[in-house]
Design a protein around this motif. Structure first.
Motif, PDB file in Angstrom:
ATOM      1  N   VAL A 168      12.718 -22.307  -1.142  1.00 26.36           N
ATOM      2  CA  VAL A 168      13.225 -21.237  -2.005  1.00 26.36           C
ATOM      3  C   VAL A 168      13.600 -20.025  -1.161  1.00 26.36           C
ATOM      4  N   SER A 169      14.767 -19.463  -1.408  1.00 25.18           N
ATOM      5  CA  SER A 169      15.217 -18.270  -0.696  1.00 25.18           C
ATOM      6  C   SER A 169      14.539 -17.029  -1.275  1.00 25.18           C
ATOM      7  N   VAL A 170      14.124 -16.111  -0.386  1.00 24.60           N
ATOM      8  CA  VAL A 170      13.264 -15.000  -0.786  1.00 24.60           C
ATOM      9  C   VAL A 170      13.804 -13.663  -0.291  1.00 24.60           C
ATOM     10  N   ASN A 171      13.734 -12.679  -1.181  1.00 24.67           N
ATOM     11  CA  ASN A 171      13.955 -11.276  -0.834  1.00 24.67           C
ATOM     12  C   ASN A 171      12.583 -10.616  -0.855  1.00 24.67           C
ATOM     13  N   VAL A 172      12.095 -10.225   0.313  1.00 23.57           N
ATOM     14  CA  VAL A 172      10.788  -9.566   0.394  1.00 23.57           C
ATOM     15  C   VAL A 172      10.989  -8.073   0.133  1.00 23.57           C
ATOM     16  N   THR A 173      10.289  -7.527  -0.857  1.00 24.65           N
ATOM     17  CA  THR A 173      10.543  -6.158  -1.283  1.00 24.65           C
ATOM     18  C   THR A 173       9.336  -5.257  -1.050  1.00 24.65           C
ATOM     19  N   LEU A 174       9.565  -3.953  -1.225  1.00 24.31           N
ATOM     20  CA  LEU A 174       8.528  -2.934  -1.084  1.00 24.31           C
ATOM     21  C   LEU A 174       7.887  -2.929   0.306  1.00 24.31           C
ATOM     22  N   ILE A 175       8.736  -2.957   1.338  1.00 14.90           N
ATOM     23  CA  ILE A 175       8.250  -2.803   2.713  1.00 14.90           C
ATOM     24  C   ILE A 175       8.439  -1.350   3.133  1.00 14.90           C
ATOM     25  N   PHE A 176       7.374  -0.735   3.629  1.00  9.51           N
ATOM     26  CA  PHE A 176       7.450   0.668   4.032  1.00  9.51           C
ATOM     27  C   PHE A 176       7.129   0.877   5.511  1.00  9.51           C
ATOM     28  N   PHE A 212      12.217  -0.046   2.494  1.00  7.43           N
ATOM     29  CA  PHE A 212      12.539   1.121   1.670  1.00  7.43           C
ATOM     30  C   PHE A 212      12.692   2.362   2.536  1.00  7.43           C
ATOM     31  N   VAL A 213      13.710   3.154   2.222  1.00  6.66           N
ATOM     32  CA  VAL A 213      14.097   4.239   3.119  1.00  6.66           C
ATOM     33  C   VAL A 213      13.807   5.619   2.521  1.00  6.66           C
ATOM     34  N   SER A 214      14.553   6.029   1.488  1.00  6.06           N
ATOM     35  CA  SER A 214      14.482   7.417   1.037  1.00  6.06           C
ATOM     36  C   SER A 214      13.097   7.822   0.558  1.00  6.06           C
ATOM     37  N   ARG A 215      12.340   6.877   0.011  1.00  2.02           N
ATOM     38  CA  ARG A 215      11.002   7.223  -0.483  1.00  2.02           C
ATOM     39  C   ARG A 215      10.096   7.709   0.648  1.00  2.02           C
ATOM     40  N   VAL A 216      10.364   7.247   1.875  1.00  4.06           N
ATOM     41  CA  VAL A 216       9.571   7.705   3.015  1.00  4.06           C
ATOM     42  C   VAL A 216       9.799   9.192   3.238  1.00  4.06           C
ATOM     43  N   ASP A 217      11.053   9.625   3.228  1.00  2.00           N
ATOM     44  CA  ASP A 217      11.326  11.052   3.387  1.00  2.00           C
ATOM     45  C   ASP A 217      10.725  11.868   2.246  1.00  2.00           C
ATOM     46  N   THR A 218      10.812  11.369   1.034  1.00  4.52           N
ATOM     47  CA  THR A 218      10.273  12.108  -0.107  1.00  4.52           C
ATOM     48  C   THR A 218       8.785  12.391   0.067  1.00  4.52           C
ATOM     49  N   GLU A 353       2.227   3.253  -5.045  1.00  2.00           N
ATOM     50  CA  GLU A 353       3.107   3.863  -6.048  1.00  2.00           C
ATOM     51  C   GLU A 353       4.285   2.950  -6.371  1.00  2.00           C
ATOM     52  N   GLY A 354       4.796   2.228  -5.376  1.00  2.00           N
ATOM     53  CA  GLY A 354       5.911   1.319  -5.615  1.00  2.00           C
ATOM     54  C   GLY A 354       5.543   0.236  -6.603  1.00  2.00           C
ATOM     55  N   VAL A 355       4.368  -0.359  -6.414  1.00  2.00           N
ATOM     56  CA  VAL A 355       3.894  -1.390  -7.344  1.00  2.00           C
ATOM     57  C   VAL A 355       3.670  -0.782  -8.723  1.00  2.00           C
TER      58      VAL A 355
END
Length: 378
Positions: A168-176, A212-218, A353-355
């Motif tokens: 199964v092809s996977v998109n791994v999400t919520l990596i900071f 994830f990008v912009s949330r780090v700056d926030t 917070e992402g979860v």
């Protein structure tokens, strides 16, 4: 300049970004986009070659307009319960989007033309249920250009490996963090090795790692403002891009060497970094900051439509802004630590917070559909 010439110029800017090796994916999907032809138009005119979804996107889509009413009435008449209705509504959109992108998938040899759907975010900290749902979503959508999104929590890591092992092809999400990203790449390599043992064709498995990008700056900027020194304020708006640049350096390191070479020889593809959360949240920063400063080959940038149009209108020259920037990026994090930023705590907060945000959106989605089912039944 005529409108036609202006439109051509905007498309040229996006095409140049694509030519620089950045796959442009839209971070949004709805029944309205599909039915109106808007998504097809973005594919045709804006170099869009994929779509990502998440619980928030679906919650917004189902709460807005009447595009889902007919299907909800049909499901209510069949006696479908709430969870089955939500599954049917969301997988229908994703399946139809996969069909729209089928030509792109074929022309890019399966690299692009991808559409993502996320497992129930309430399962983010449960390995076995995540695997079960991922496999069920893969079978339900039944399209080869699907990506199943699994969050990069500690419990998500073994789920990623086990899901990939089933082909199964996977998109791994919520990596900071880069540290977690390395664990994600390890999970990917292990999954490919198991998939090969299980007899799957590695060339048919695709994966991206959504960093994830912009949330780090926030989060970092909020802490820098609280510190309040001149040295702290001088670092505002620098953490997110530096973090992503370090991630790309890790990507280049991991996808080389004997272990990867053996998988590549068997047809495996590298798990591309995907820059997520690239809409600029701080109005003091350029609205194309997280596109302009992260141009580099073998990446995906999944953009909200607002960011897509902003880049098309006035984005910067798409030159490589990432390769060989690791030492400079590392210096940014050394400076952040010096002024008092607990970087590890930043990542912990962002993941939690992402979860929580996706869980909240999922509950809102359930509430919306519950109301629609009640209305259809009366």
């Amino acid at each position: 300049m005529t409108e036609t010439a202006s439109s051509a110029g905007r498309h040229d800017r996006l095409k140049a970004l694509s030519d620089a090796g950045v796959s442009i994916w839209l971070d949004d999907l709805s029944r309205e986009r599909l039915n109106s032809g808007n998504l097809a138009e973005l594919v045709r005119d804006k170099s869009v070659v994929g779509v990502t979804t998440n619980p928030t996107i679906f919650a917004n889509a189902l709460a807005d307009g009447e595009a889902y009413d007919e299907q909800v009435r049909e499901l209510a008449a069949r006696g479908a319960d709430l969870d089955a209705t939500v599954r049917e509504l969301t997988t229908t959109d994703v399946r139809n989007a996969c069909d729209l992108f089928r030509g792109t998938w074929e022309s890019t040899d399966g690299v692009d033309g991808r559409v993502s759907i996320e497992v129930d975010p309430r399962l983010a900290n449960q390995t076995d249920p995540t695997v079960a749902e991922a496999l069920d979503l893969w079978k339900t959508v039944d399209r080869p250009n699907l990506l199943v999104k699994i969050p990069a929590t500690k419990e998500g890591l073994p789920a990623i490996t086990r899901t990939l092992a089933e082909g199964v092809s996977v998109n791994v999400t919520l990596i900071f963090s880069v540290e977690r990203y390395r664990e994600v790449m390890e999970a990917y390599l292990s999954g490919l090795e198991k998939a090969k043992e299980n007899g799957h064709q590695l060339a048919q498995i695709e994966s991206v790692a959504s960093f994830f990008v912009s949330r780090v700056d926030t989060e970092v900027d909020k802490r820098l403002d609280a510190i309040g020194t001149d040295d702290a304020k001088a670092l505002r708006g620098k953490a997110a891009v530096a973090n992503a640049r370090l991630a790309y350096a890790a990507f280049q390191e991991v996808f080389s060497g004997e272990r990867w070479d053996a998988l590549a020889a068997a047809g495996a593809r590298a798990q591309r970094p995907l820059w997520a959360s690239t809409g600029t949240k701080n109005p003091d920063y350029s609205d194309t900051l997280y596109v302009d400063d992260l141009v580099v080959a073998d990446t995906v940038n999944t953009m909200p439509e607002k960011t897509l149009h902003a880049y098309a209108d006035h984005g910067g020259e798409p030159a490589d802004r990432v390769t060989d920037t690791g030492p400079q990026a590392k210096g940014i994090f050394e400076a952040l630590t010096t002024v008092g930023i607990d970087v590890d705590d930043v990542y912990d907060v962002l993941e939690r917070e992402g979860v929580e945000k996706f869980e909240k959106s999922w509950l809102e989605l359930l509430d919306t559909v519950r109301g629609q089912l009640d209305k259809a039944s009366n």
